[in-house]
Design a protein around this motif. Structure first.
Motif, mmCIF file in Angstrom:
data_model
loop_
_atom_site.group_PDB
_atom_site.id
_atom_site.type_symbol
_atom_site.label_atom_id
_atom_site.label_comp_id
_atom_site.label_asym_id
_atom_site.label_seq_id
_atom_site.Cartn_x
_atom_site.Cartn_y
_atom_site.Cartn_z
ATOM 1 N N HIS A 188 4.145 9.854 3.857
ATOM 2 C CA HIS A 188 4.215 10.345 2.483
ATOM 3 C C HIS A 188 4.455 11.851 2.400
ATOM 4 O O HIS A 188 4.445 12.416 1.315
ATOM 5 C CB HIS A 188 2.952 9.913 1.722
ATOM 6 C CG HIS A 188 2.804 8.417 1.747
ATOM 7 N ND1 HIS A 188 3.701 7.582 1.110
ATOM 8 C CD2 HIS A 188 1.951 7.610 2.421
ATOM 9 C CE1 HIS A 188 3.372 6.325 1.365
ATOM 10 N NE2 HIS A 188 2.322 6.307 2.154
ATOM 11 N N GLY A 189 4.684 12.456 3.567
ATOM 12 C CA GLY A 189 5.058 13.868 3.591
ATOM 13 C C GLY A 189 3.971 14.798 3.060
ATOM 14 O O GLY A 189 4.272 15.874 2.549
ATOM 15 N N LEU B 277 -10.605 3.056 8.990
ATOM 16 C CA LEU B 277 -10.431 4.518 9.000
ATOM 17 C C LEU B 277 -11.699 5.257 9.411
ATOM 18 O O LEU B 277 -11.658 6.157 10.233
ATOM 19 C CB LEU B 277 -9.942 4.992 7.624
ATOM 20 C CG LEU B 277 -9.829 6.505 7.417
ATOM 21 C CD1 LEU B 277 -8.871 7.139 8.407
ATOM 22 C CD2 LEU B 277 -9.406 6.831 5.984
ATOM 23 N N ILE B 278 -12.837 4.870 8.815
ATOM 24 C CA ILE B 278 -14.065 5.593 9.185
ATOM 25 C C ILE B 278 -15.153 4.610 9.633
ATOM 26 O O ILE B 278 -16.323 4.750 9.282
ATOM 27 C CB ILE B 278 -14.572 6.512 8.048
ATOM 28 C CG1 ILE B 278 -14.876 5.746 6.766
ATOM 29 C CG2 ILE B 278 -13.566 7.620 7.766
ATOM 30 C CD1 ILE B 278 -15.675 6.586 5.762
ATOM 31 N N VAL C 168 0.844 -1.202 0.000
ATOM 32 C CA VAL C 168 0.000 0.000 0.000
ATOM 33 C C VAL C 168 0.876 1.248 0.000
ATOM 34 O O VAL C 168 0.711 2.159 -0.828
ATOM 35 C CB VAL C 168 -0.960 0.004 1.221
ATOM 36 C CG1 VAL C 168 -1.599 1.377 1.418
ATOM 37 C CG2 VAL C 168 -2.036 -1.065 1.049
ATOM 38 N N ASP C 169 1.849 1.289 0.915
ATOM 39 C CA ASP C 169 2.692 2.477 1.013
ATOM 40 C C ASP C 169 3.656 2.601 -0.153
ATOM 41 O O ASP C 169 4.035 3.710 -0.522
ATOM 42 C CB ASP C 169 3.429 2.504 2.355
ATOM 43 C CG ASP C 169 2.478 2.845 3.492
ATOM 44 O OD1 ASP C 169 1.615 3.731 3.283
ATOM 45 O OD2 ASP C 169 2.566 2.216 4.562
ATOM 46 N N GLU C 170 4.034 1.457 -0.744
ATOM 47 C CA GLU C 170 4.877 1.546 -1.943
ATOM 48 C C GLU C 170 4.130 2.256 -3.062
ATOM 49 O O GLU C 170 4.661 3.149 -3.721
ATOM 50 C CB GLU C 170 5.294 0.147 -2.421
ATOM 51 C CG GLU C 170 6.359 -0.483 -1.539
ATOM 52 C CD GLU C 170 6.576 -1.966 -1.858
ATOM 53 O OE1 GLU C 170 6.236 -2.410 -2.986
ATOM 54 O OE2 GLU C 170 7.068 -2.682 -0.956
ATOM 55 N N LYS D 24 -3.064 9.985 10.014
ATOM 56 C CA LYS D 24 -1.886 10.830 10.285
ATOM 57 C C LYS D 24 -0.605 10.108 9.898
ATOM 58 O O LYS D 24 0.369 10.715 9.447
ATOM 59 C CB LYS D 24 -1.844 11.216 11.763
ATOM 60 C CG LYS D 24 -2.940 12.220 12.110
ATOM 61 C CD LYS D 24 -2.526 13.140 13.254
ATOM 62 C CE LYS D 24 -3.547 14.257 13.440
ATOM 63 N NZ LYS D 24 -4.471 14.041 14.554
ATOM 64 N N ASN D 25 -0.640 8.789 10.087
ATOM 65 C CA ASN D 25 0.513 7.989 9.712
ATOM 66 C C ASN D 25 0.769 8.060 8.199
ATOM 67 O O ASN D 25 1.899 8.255 7.754
ATOM 68 C CB ASN D 25 0.269 6.547 10.174
ATOM 69 C CG ASN D 25 1.547 5.768 10.290
ATOM 70 O OD1 ASN D 25 2.586 6.328 10.629
ATOM 71 N ND2 ASN D 25 1.482 4.473 9.990
#
Ligand code: OGA
Ligand code: FE
Length: 338
Positions: free
Chosen positions: A166-167, A57-58, A40-42, A160-161
């Protein structure tokens, strides 16, 4: 391969069995991973779309249907867009020409405001031929204490993570979208990062990378339809927009609890599935990373940003949008072209 390519009936049917409209665009699937899969983060860090499943998340918004919203969101000022047909093409009213409306095509949509209850009643009694409705409300302090509570219970740590890894810049807004079945938000791009979450029903999102800018023909930045493709996907005018035939899309079906990451400057066309009663979704729009350390070669979304800035500067300097094309042609033709 997608099932939205022309079928054996020669493309006469508007819909296929999936409940979504058929377009003559080759599509591949957006990859789909569980929220805890490192890929996912890649994908997000490469600014590629990814469909994320199983996150909470929600979780606290999963009960947001129109009954619940009517009960807890008494505001009579919810933003509802009304359209003559299923297309809800966004109009930037600040960019409408002052006074003279002559060369503008008739506008299909208008804004209205009502309560969630009124919206629910209108879509329940809707019949073919009536104007269509689409509720699009930014979550703000007017939503009432119960929705504020639900909002505070989102998994902000997860969000937030993502923002930190991912800045991304700050969260600018959350847009709540409640759509009649079959409504379409035509193809456009936004200048923010988007986490787009499904709450009820199914939406199909067709995405195109910023590299395909010239296949999708956005109008000038000064146009009220800035950032939106001029190509009608249902009936593309290939004489006017020949490179649309080279467009290659990606498709994601966003269901309940799924999160689609829509990278900034990626084109997206979003459609609510036929014959569901309505869909509910919520997006999270984030400012992008501040560009402190630019790396070369530039990425295509950065080139789109440059194009936008050049267009704005030239239009500003000439003080007349009608002269922009002439000047830009003089810059290029016979000098930068063969
Ligand atoms: C978005 C968007 C439209 C829709 O979230 O950026 O374009 O119909 N949504 O969901
Ligand atoms: Fe969008």
């Amino acid at each position: 391969m997608s099932n939205t390519l022309p079928s054996e009936d020669g493309g006469k049917e508007k819909y296929d069995t999936s409940g979504f409209r058929k377009y003559n665009i080759p599509l591949e699937q957006v990859p789909k991973f569980s929220h805890d899969d490192p890929r996912v983060d890649e994908y997000i860090s490469e600014m590629k779309p990814v469909l994320i499943t199983g996150s909470n998340l929600i979780e606290s918004a999963m009960k947001w249907d129109l009954e619940y919203i009517s009960e807890h969101m008494p505001s009579s000022n919810l933003t509802v867009i009304i359209s003559k047909d299923h297309n809800f093409k966004y109009v930037n009213e600040k960019k409408l020409p002052q006074g003279q409306m002559s060369n503008l095509k008739p506008i299909h949509t208008r804004w209205s405001s009502m309560t969630a209850r009124e919206f629910l009643q209108k879509i329940k009694s809707w019949k073919e031929g009536d104007e269509r409705l689409y509720l699009q409300q930014v979550l703000d302090s007017s939503v009432g204490p119960q929705l504020v509570q639900d909002f505070l219970h989102f998994n902000w740590e997860w969000a937030k993570n993502k923002q930190r890894i991912h800045g991304w810049g700050p969260l600018t807004s959350n847009l709540l979208l409640i759509s009649m079945e079959g409504n379409v938000t035509p193809c456009h791009y936004d200048e923010q990062q988007n986490l787009f979450v499904g709450i009820r029903g199914f939406k199909r999102c067709i995405l195109f990378p910023p590299e395909q800018f010239d296949c999708l023909y956005p109008p000038p930045v000064s146009d009220p339809h800035d950032r939106q493709s001029q190509v009608d996907f249902e009936n593309p005018d290939l004489k006017r927009f020949p490179k649309f035939s080279e467009a290659r899309g990606m498709e994601a079906i966003v269901g309940r609890g799924d999160i689609l990451y829509i990278p900034l400057y990626w084109w997206h066309h979003i459609e609510s599935k036929q014959n569901d009663d309505y869909t509910v979704s919520l997006n999270f729009w984030y400012k992008t990373k501040p560009t402190a350390d630019i790396e070369y070669p530039l990425k295509s979304h950065q080139k789109v940003a440059i194009l936008r800035n050049i267009e704005k500067m030239v239009a500003e300097a000439l003080q007349n949008p009608d002269e922009v094309a002439h000047l830009m042609r003089a810059l290029v033709l016979g000098r930068y072209t063969e």
